[in-house]
Design a protein around this motif. Structure first.
Motif, short mmCIF file in Angstrom:
data_model
loop_
_atom_site.label_atom_id
_atom_site.label_comp_id
_atom_site.label_asym_id
_atom_site.label_seq_id
_atom_site.Cartn_x
_atom_site.Cartn_y
_atom_site.Cartn_z
N PRO A 1 55.33 -18.86 26.19
CA PRO A 1 55.81 -20.22 25.91
C PRO A 1 54.82 -21.06 25.11
O PRO A 1 53.92 -21.68 25.68
CB PRO A 1 56.03 -20.79 27.32
N TYR B 1 40.82 -30.58 19.38
CA TYR B 1 39.48 -30.80 19.94
C TYR B 1 38.50 -29.96 19.13
O TYR B 1 38.77 -28.80 18.84
CB TYR B 1 39.36 -30.31 21.39
N ARG C 1 42.23 -25.88 19.40
CA ARG C 1 41.21 -25.95 20.45
C ARG C 1 39.97 -25.19 19.97
O ARG C 1 40.07 -24.29 19.13
CB ARG C 1 41.73 -25.31 21.76
N GLU D 1 37.79 -33.31 26.64
CA GLU D 1 39.09 -33.99 26.60
C GLU D 1 38.98 -35.49 26.87
O GLU D 1 39.90 -36.25 26.58
CB GLU D 1 40.08 -33.32 27.57
N GLU E 1 47.16 -19.92 34.55
CA GLU E 1 47.99 -21.07 34.22
C GLU E 1 47.56 -21.62 32.86
O GLU E 1 48.31 -22.34 32.22
CB GLU E 1 47.85 -22.17 35.29
N TYR F 1 48.50 -26.90 17.41
CA TYR F 1 47.45 -27.65 18.11
C TYR F 1 46.18 -26.81 18.07
O TYR F 1 46.25 -25.57 18.12
CB TYR F 1 47.88 -27.91 19.56
N ASN G 1 37.12 -25.92 25.40
CA ASN G 1 37.91 -24.95 26.18
C ASN G 1 37.15 -23.65 26.41
O ASN G 1 36.66 -23.04 25.46
CB ASN G 1 39.20 -24.60 25.43
N LEU H 1 46.19 -21.23 28.81
CA LEU H 1 46.82 -20.49 27.70
C LEU H 1 46.45 -19.00 27.65
O LEU H 1 47.34 -18.14 27.70
CB LEU H 1 46.46 -21.15 26.37
N ASN I 1 46.66 -22.90 18.10
CA ASN I 1 47.24 -22.10 19.18
C ASN I 1 48.03 -20.90 18.65
O ASN I 1 47.88 -19.79 19.15
CB ASN I 1 48.17 -22.96 20.04
N HIS J 1 43.87 -28.58 35.54
CA HIS J 1 44.92 -28.19 34.59
C HIS J 1 45.79 -29.38 34.15
O HIS J 1 46.43 -30.05 34.97
CB HIS J 1 45.80 -27.10 35.21
N VAL J 2 45.82 -29.61 32.84
CA VAL J 2 46.53 -30.76 32.26
C VAL J 2 48.00 -30.80 32.70
O VAL J 2 48.50 -31.86 33.12
CB VAL J 2 46.44 -30.73 30.71
P1 TYD Z 1 45.30 -25.10 28.17
O1 TYD Z 1 44.81 -23.70 28.33
O2 TYD Z 1 46.21 -25.68 29.22
O3 TYD Z 1 44.01 -26.01 27.96
P2 TYD Z 1 43.91 -27.59 27.52
O4 TYD Z 1 45.25 -28.22 27.61
O5 TYD Z 1 42.98 -28.11 28.57
O6 TYD Z 1 43.34 -27.58 26.14
O7 TYD Z 1 46.06 -25.20 26.79
C1 TYD Z 1 45.43 -24.84 25.58
C2 TYD Z 1 46.42 -25.13 24.45
O8 TYD Z 1 47.54 -24.24 24.60
C3 TYD Z 1 47.00 -26.54 24.50
O9 TYD Z 1 47.18 -27.00 23.17
C4 TYD Z 1 48.35 -26.37 25.18
C5 TYD Z 1 48.77 -24.97 24.74
N1 TYD Z 1 49.63 -24.24 25.71
C6 TYD Z 1 50.84 -23.68 25.31
O10 TYD Z 1 51.22 -23.78 24.13
N2 TYD Z 1 51.60 -23.03 26.24
C7 TYD Z 1 51.22 -22.90 27.53
O11 TYD Z 1 51.98 -22.31 28.35
C8 TYD Z 1 49.95 -23.46 27.94
C9 TYD Z 1 49.49 -23.35 29.36
C10 TYD Z 1 49.20 -24.12 26.99
#
Ligand code: TYD
Ligand code: NAD
Length: 348
Positions: A210, A293, A219, A132, A193, A217, A184, A195, A254, A86-87
């Motif tokens: 959040p 991505y 994905r 990534e 944890e 962004y 993703n 998205l 997103n 997890h980033v």
């Molecule tokens: P994530 O599921 O953490 O995957 P990754 O960072 O590996 O791509 O996040 C997906 C996208 O969602 C990323 O652009 C970050 C965003 N995000 C939020 O906006 N809020 C959050 O609480 C999380 C966990 C991610």
């Protein structure tokens, strides 16, 4: 043939273990997992009684233990998924990511090499990686297997480093490897944890959603069972010393994805239209946040005949249904350590 799958109690690993146990009764599958916060044997309840399935609790970071394990079982194939994944956690604990993702991978490479360097015939070390490692795209273009590595987060830097070590062991010692870099994933058993599962859980509990920064962004989302099928194809048909990009041909901003999720959740929960949307809260952006991505999966499509089989609409609906039906799983994984993580990450 004995095959070691690392990280098999995690999200993607559990789908890979299930597929290999049920589709290949002639293989003995060994699932090695440290059962960190992200590993959960409940993900494999339907598999644990199978004659060709074996679980080993253990840590890839412990070199002596890995040496002993390879000495006993002499694994001819390794499918390596164990990782810190997890980033956001990598921003807080970068060293933990270096330990598991780089040094843990090297422990596996070293023992695989020690066992087989006098006879690589019929052996395969398959390293599962992420898109990534290529960094961030602008608003156009795609990642191909030739894209330069430009990791921006401690997570992606640690995965990039592990990819480099795998490749270097191939070049230097002739270790027969294959690497895949996937976009993703989403689907059942995804730890809340990330998205999609985080937001499903928050909608169920009427908690704020959040969205980092402005939500613009992008994905490229792939249903987890399609990834497991791709891993099966690459393991069995992929070329030695080759890399394959795996993606969903399914880009979402997103904020658009969250709106779609809110609408499907309102429907399924029988709530008034627009009620989940009201939970959206724009919060401080993630540092070093990659803009976009997107994978060009032409190579795996043309060479191995793989393409995604589950549409996003269908996959998202199946995913939400799984979480609504598996409330015990959700309650279990969101107790204890998760509460502390959540408070620290989201200040609530
Ligand atoms: P994530 O599921 O953490 O995957 P990754 O960072 O590996 O791509 O996040 C997906 C996208 O969602 C990323 O652009 C970050 C965003 N995000 C939020 O906006 N809020 C959050 O609480 C999380 C966990 C991610
Ligand atoms: P996950 O965090 O859900 O699962 C990781 C698993 O590894 C857990 O079961 C955990 O207990 C285990 N593990 C962690 N550290 C360990 C250690 N030191 N020793 C042994 N086991 C350990 O991760 P995931 O989302 O299933 O990802 C699996 C792999 O796929 C990772 O290598 C990740 O980089 C890669 N990947 C993930 C995605 C995605 O969208 N989730 C996309 C592309 C690639």
């Amino acid at each position: 043939m004995k095959i070691l799958i690392t990280g098999g109690a995690g999200f993607i690993g559990s789908h890979v273990v299930r597929r290999f146990v049920f589709n290949y009764p002639d293989y003995q599958i060994y699932n090695l997992d440290a059962l960190t916060y992200a590993g959960n044997l409940e993900n494999l309840r339907d598999v644990e009684g199978e004659a060709n399935y074996n679980f080993i609790k253990g840590n890839i970071n412990h070199a002596d233990f890995i040496k002993e394990l390879f000495g006993i079982h002499r694994f001819a194939g390794v499918i390596h998924l164990a990782a810190e994944s997890h980033v956001d956690r990598s921003i807080n604990e970068p060293l933990e990511f270096a330990r598991t993702n780089i040094l843990g991978t090297m422990n596996l490479l070293n023992e695989f090499k020690r066992l087989w360097s006098s006879n690589w015939e019929g052996k395969k070390f398959y390293h599962i990686s992420t898109d990534e490692v290529y960094g961030s795209l602008g608003s156009t273009g795609f990642f191909t297997e030739e894209s330069p590595y430009e990791p921006n987060s401690p997570y992606s830097a640690s995965k990039a480093a592990s990819d480099h070590f795998v490749r270097a062991y191939g070049e230097t010692y002739g270790l027969p490897y294959v690497i895949s870099n996937c976009s993703n994933n989403y689907g059942p058993n995804h730890f809340p944890e990330k998205l999609i599962p985080l937001f499903i859980n928050n909608i169920i509990n009427n908690k704020p959603l959040p969205v980092y920064g402005d939500g613009n962004y992008t994905r490229d989302w792939l249903y987890v069972e399609d990834h497991a099928r791709a891993i099966d194809f690459v393991f069995h048909k992929g070329g030695c010393m080759e890399t394959y990009n795996i993606g969903g041909f399914n880009e979402w901003k997103n904020i658009d994805l969250v709106m779609e999720l809110c609408s499907q959740m309102d429907n399924k929960l029988g709530r008034a239209k627009g009620s989940s949307e009201k939970l959206i809260t724009f919060v401080k952006d993630r540092p070093g946040h990659d803009l976009r991505y997107a994978i060009d999966a032409t190579k795996i499509n043309e060479e191995l005949g793989w393409s995604p089989s589950v549409t996003f609409e269908e996959g998202l609906s199946k995913t939400i249904d799984w979480y609504l039906e598996n409330t015990d799983w959700l309650a279990h994984v969101t107790s204890g350590e998760y509460t502390k993580y959540y408070k620290k990450q989201y200040h609530s």
